[in-house]
Design a protein around this motif. Structure first.
Motif, PDB file in Angstrom:
ATOM      1  N   PRO A 336       0.809  -1.154  -0.079  1.00  0.00           N
ATOM      2  CA  PRO A 336      -0.071   0.014  -0.049  1.00  0.00           C
ATOM      3  C   PRO A 336       0.807   1.313  -0.047  1.00  0.00           C
ATOM      4  CG  PRO A 336       0.010  -0.918   2.066  1.00  0.00           C
ATOM      5  CD  PRO A 336       0.876  -1.856   1.381  1.00  0.00           C
ATOM      6  N   VAL A 337       0.399   2.268  -0.646  1.00  0.00           N
ATOM      7  CA  VAL A 337       1.371   3.611  -0.580  1.00  0.00           C
ATOM      8  C   VAL A 337       0.575   4.868  -0.207  1.00  0.00           C
ATOM      9  CG1 VAL A 337       3.058   2.642  -2.369  1.00  0.00           C
ATOM     10  CG2 VAL A 337       0.920   3.276  -3.222  1.00  0.00           C
ATOM     11  N   ALA A 338      -0.483   4.722   0.614  1.00  0.00           N
ATOM     12  CA  ALA A 338      -0.899   5.734   1.084  1.00  0.00           C
ATOM     13  C   ALA A 338      -0.028   6.774   1.831  1.00  0.00           C
ATOM     14  CB  ALA A 338      -1.966   5.365   2.218  1.00  0.00           C
ATOM     15  N   ASN A 339       0.903   5.980   2.317  1.00  0.00           N
ATOM     16  CA  ASN A 339       2.332   6.734   3.099  1.00  0.00           C
ATOM     17  C   ASN A 339       2.949   7.561   2.010  1.00  0.00           C
ATOM     18  OD1 ASN A 339       2.978   4.389   2.261  1.00  0.00           O
ATOM     19  ND2 ASN A 339       4.779   4.506   3.617  1.00  0.00           N
ATOM     20  N   TYR A 340       2.569   7.314   0.830  1.00  0.00           N
ATOM     21  CA  TYR A 340       3.314   8.208  -0.219  1.00  0.00           C
ATOM     22  C   TYR A 340       2.586   9.336  -0.764  1.00  0.00           C
ATOM     23  CZ  TYR A 340       7.531   5.017  -0.227  1.00  0.00           C
ATOM     24  OH  TYR A 340       8.639   4.221   0.069  1.00  0.00           O
ATOM     25  N   GLY A 341       1.318   9.321  -0.060  1.00  0.00           N
ATOM     26  CA  GLY A 341       0.167  10.145  -0.652  1.00  0.00           C
ATOM     27  C   GLY A 341      -0.521   9.609  -1.793  1.00  0.00           C
ATOM     28  N   MET A 342      -0.640   8.331  -1.926  1.00  0.00           N
ATOM     29  CA  MET A 342      -1.366   7.379  -3.056  1.00  0.00           C
ATOM     30  C   MET A 342      -2.312   6.450  -2.534  1.00  0.00           C
ATOM     31  SD  MET A 342       2.323   7.086  -5.314  1.00  0.00           S
ATOM     32  CE  MET A 342       1.723   6.478  -6.719  1.00  0.00           C
ATOM     33  N   PRO A 343      -3.321   7.123  -1.796  1.00  0.00           N
ATOM     34  CA  PRO A 343      -4.217   6.026  -1.195  1.00  0.00           C
ATOM     35  C   PRO A 343      -5.039   5.298  -2.099  1.00  0.00           C
ATOM     36  CG  PRO A 343      -5.013   8.419  -1.214  1.00  0.00           C
ATOM     37  CD  PRO A 343      -3.590   8.477  -1.685  1.00  0.00           C
ATOM     38  N   ASP A 344      -5.163   5.438  -3.441  1.00  0.00           N
ATOM     39  CA  ASP A 344      -5.906   4.549  -4.334  1.00  0.00           C
ATOM     40  C   ASP A 344      -4.924   3.675  -5.181  1.00  0.00           C
ATOM     41  OD1 ASP A 344      -8.138   6.146  -3.345  1.00  0.00           O
ATOM     42  OD2 ASP A 344      -8.615   7.194  -5.294  1.00  0.00           O
ATOM     43  N   HIS A 345      -3.647   3.692  -5.070  1.00  0.00           N
ATOM     44  CA  HIS A 345      -2.867   2.906  -5.585  1.00  0.00           C
ATOM     45  C   HIS A 345      -2.312   1.741  -4.736  1.00  0.00           C
ATOM     46  CE1 HIS A 345      -2.383   6.231  -8.202  1.00  0.00           C
ATOM     47  NE2 HIS A 345      -2.113   5.460  -9.052  1.00  0.00           N
ATOM     48  N   LEU A 346      -1.767   0.618  -5.492  1.00  0.00           N
ATOM     49  CA  LEU A 346      -1.105  -0.616  -4.776  1.00  0.00           C
ATOM     50  C   LEU A 346       0.156  -0.624  -5.470  1.00  0.00           C
ATOM     51  CD1 LEU A 346      -3.704  -3.240  -4.098  1.00  0.00           C
ATOM     52  CD2 LEU A 346      -2.477  -1.940  -2.322  1.00  0.00           C
ATOM     53  N   ARG A 347       1.158  -0.636  -4.970  1.00  0.00           N
ATOM     54  CA  ARG A 347       2.581  -0.913  -5.642  1.00  0.00           C
ATOM     55  C   ARG A 347       2.976  -2.351  -5.734  1.00  0.00           C
ATOM     56  NH1 ARG A 347       7.978   0.424  -3.325  1.00  0.00           N
ATOM     57  NH2 ARG A 347       7.642  -1.803  -2.379  1.00  0.00           N
ATOM     58  N   VAL A 348       2.934  -2.958  -6.944  1.00  0.00           N
ATOM     59  CA  VAL A 348       3.139  -4.386  -6.946  1.00  0.00           C
ATOM     60  C   VAL A 348       4.553  -4.684  -7.624  1.00  0.00           C
ATOM     61  CG1 VAL A 348       2.150  -6.423  -8.062  1.00  0.00           C
ATOM     62  CG2 VAL A 348       0.642  -4.438  -7.731  1.00  0.00           C
ATOM     63  N   SER A 349       5.417  -5.454  -7.079  1.00  0.00           N
ATOM     64  CA  SER A 349       6.737  -5.781  -7.699  1.00  0.00           C
ATOM     65  C   SER A 349       6.371  -6.727  -8.828  1.00  0.00           C
ATOM     66  CB  SER A 349       7.570  -6.305  -6.614  1.00  0.00           C
ATOM     67  OG  SER A 349       7.825  -5.375  -5.404  1.00  0.00           O
ATOM     68  N   ILE A 350       7.198  -6.826  -9.800  1.00  0.00           N
ATOM     69  CA  ILE A 350       7.196  -7.753 -10.781  1.00  0.00           C
ATOM     70  C   ILE A 350       7.596  -9.208 -10.212  1.00  0.00           C
ATOM     71  CG2 ILE A 350       7.638  -8.294 -13.212  1.00  0.00           C
ATOM     72  CD1 ILE A 350       6.084  -5.738 -12.886  1.00  0.00           C
ATOM     73  N   GLY A 351       6.804 -10.175 -10.580  1.00  0.00           N
ATOM     74  CA  GLY A 351       7.413 -11.360  -9.821  1.00  0.00           C
ATOM     75  C   GLY A 351       7.672 -12.428 -11.190  1.00  0.00           C
ATOM     76  N   LEU A 352       7.677 -13.744 -10.817  1.00  0.00           N
ATOM     77  CA  LEU A 352       7.840 -14.554 -11.693  1.00  0.00           C
ATOM     78  C   LEU A 352       6.181 -14.842 -12.424  1.00  0.00           C
ATOM     79  CD1 LEU A 352       9.859 -17.303  -9.840  1.00  0.00           C
ATOM     80  CD2 LEU A 352      10.625 -15.933 -11.864  1.00  0.00           C
TER      81      LEU A 352
END
Ligand SMILES: *Cc1c(COP(=O)(O)O)cnc(C)c1O
Length: 370
Positions: A336-352
């Motif tokens: 979750p990136v609400a602490n970065y001022g982005m409450p509607d976004h999720l950051r997803v790392s690229i996986g396999l």
């Protein structure tokens, strides 16, 4: 107990909130009664490939020397980096992760009388290191989630000692183009140090993102920081480096812990640096995984911020926190990136591929049920 120790801490430190890391797999397994094997973690921009086999072999080879302190000057690793990057070893500072480099440059140059400029939605460590030394953070509003370098240059005052620029930036994945960076560097006064944080540079496969090393000669106030934590797959070992003019490196070296990079980390970094196949594979997995997630988001009618990193910020079009919680319950850890001022976004790392698919499947189900 009568003593309020937090009240005794440095004023900047009192105002800090600790960095919130992605939840470890073991912690989630305990919390929700899940099997660790069933959990997918796409939360900390780690390399999903696992380490280079050459790194593992190199670590095994140095294990018997564990009783000795590491080489405090990191001779072999600096030599290898120097040859690969075309800079002298005196321009290289090794760090316990590039996080250490960000801290060293700040501690060496910035005090309570100074201002430090960085962008809104930029990496969380910049405010931490700034406040820890009691300096004033000057946060410049972003444009389209990315750095507004013209506004950042305009925010520089006589008090400014340091500017942090992340290219690409975390958590947005946004990048700065060559012309923008050049215009910016030309505007920054020579006594203001520009830290160009290139933690994701090895993932960049397009020609629109400049290489910070190209500007070191022209701009002696430039420090480029890089890491082995992301594309080189060594996040747990903590090894990164800064490249700058020897005079700046000399100042950083004075505040550096004498043995800040351990011998296992040095050996593994050296081995991975020589493993071109590993880097190529890391890039391929990232490129294909990014396309997979983008296609998945399109199918779900979700917007995202185009990214040049190994992660992507998706806009859920509503508050992301409940979705994050539900993903967690189903064994999928994202950020979750609400602490970065982005409450509607999720950051997803690229996986396999299978991890990306699992995330997309669970996300689809959560969105449908929500
Ligand atoms: C991950 C990251 C770093 C550094 O991580 P280390 O593991 O300390 O090398 C630095 N800057 C940004 C923007 C990052 O995302």
């Amino acid at each position: 107990m009568t003593c309020d120790f937090l009240a005794l801490a440095q004023p900047g430190v009192q105002k800090l909130s600790p960095y919130v890391p992605g939840k470890p797999v073991e912690e989630l397994a305990r919390e929700f009664g899940l099997r660790p094997d069933d959990i997918v973690k796409l939360a900390s921009n780690e390399n999903p490939l696992g380490p280079s086999p050459m790194a593992i072999a190199a670590i095994q080879a140095v294990l018997p020397d564990m009783t000795r302190y590491p080489d405090g000057n990191g001779f072999a690793l600096k030599q290898a980096l120097s040859q690969r990057l075309g800079v002298t070893p005196t321009m290289i500072t090794l760090g316990n992760g590039s996080n250490d480099i960000l801290e060293l440059i700040t501690r060496a140059f910035v005090g309570p009388q100074h201002e430090v400029v960085f962008s809104e939605h930029a990496f969380a460590v910049y405010p931490i290191v700034t406040q820890a030394v009691g300096a004033q953070a000057v946060v410049v509003p972003a444009t389209n989630w990315g750095h507004d370098l013209d506004a950042m240059a305009a925010a520089i005052t006589a008090k400014t000692r340091l500017v942090f620029v992340a290219n690409p930036n975390n958590p947005t994945g946004t990048w700065i183009e060559k012309g923008e960076l050049e215009r910016f560097l030309a505007r920054v006064p020579e006594q203001v140090i520009v830290v160009l944080d290139e933690a994701y540079t090895e993932y960049v496969e397009t020609t629109d993102v400049p290489n910070g090393l190209d500007y070191l000669k022209q701009y002696p106030n430039l420090l480029v920081s890089r890491t082995f934590s992301k594309a080189y797959g060594l996040a747990a070992l903590r090894v990164g480096y800064g490249i700058c003019q020897p005079a700046i490196a000399d100042a950083m070296n004075r505040v550096r812990q004498p043995f800040n990079v351990n011998s296992l980390a040095q050996a593994a970094a050296l081995a991975t640096l020589e493993d071109d196949a590993y880097l190529a594979e890391s890039r391929r997995i990232n490129r294909e995984g990014m396309a997979q997630l983008e296609a998945g988001f399109t199918a779900l009618k979700l917007q995202w911020i185009p990214s040049r990193g190994n992660f992507i910020a998706v806009d859920l079009g509503r508050e992301a926190a409940p979705v994050f919680q539900e993903l967690l319950r189903q064994g999928v850890i994202v950020r979750p990136v609400a602490n970065y001022g982005m409450p509607d976004h999720l950051r997803v790392s690229i996986g396999l591929p299978a991890e990306n698919q699992r995330f997309l499947d669970v996300l689809k189900q959560v969105l449908l049920n929500g």
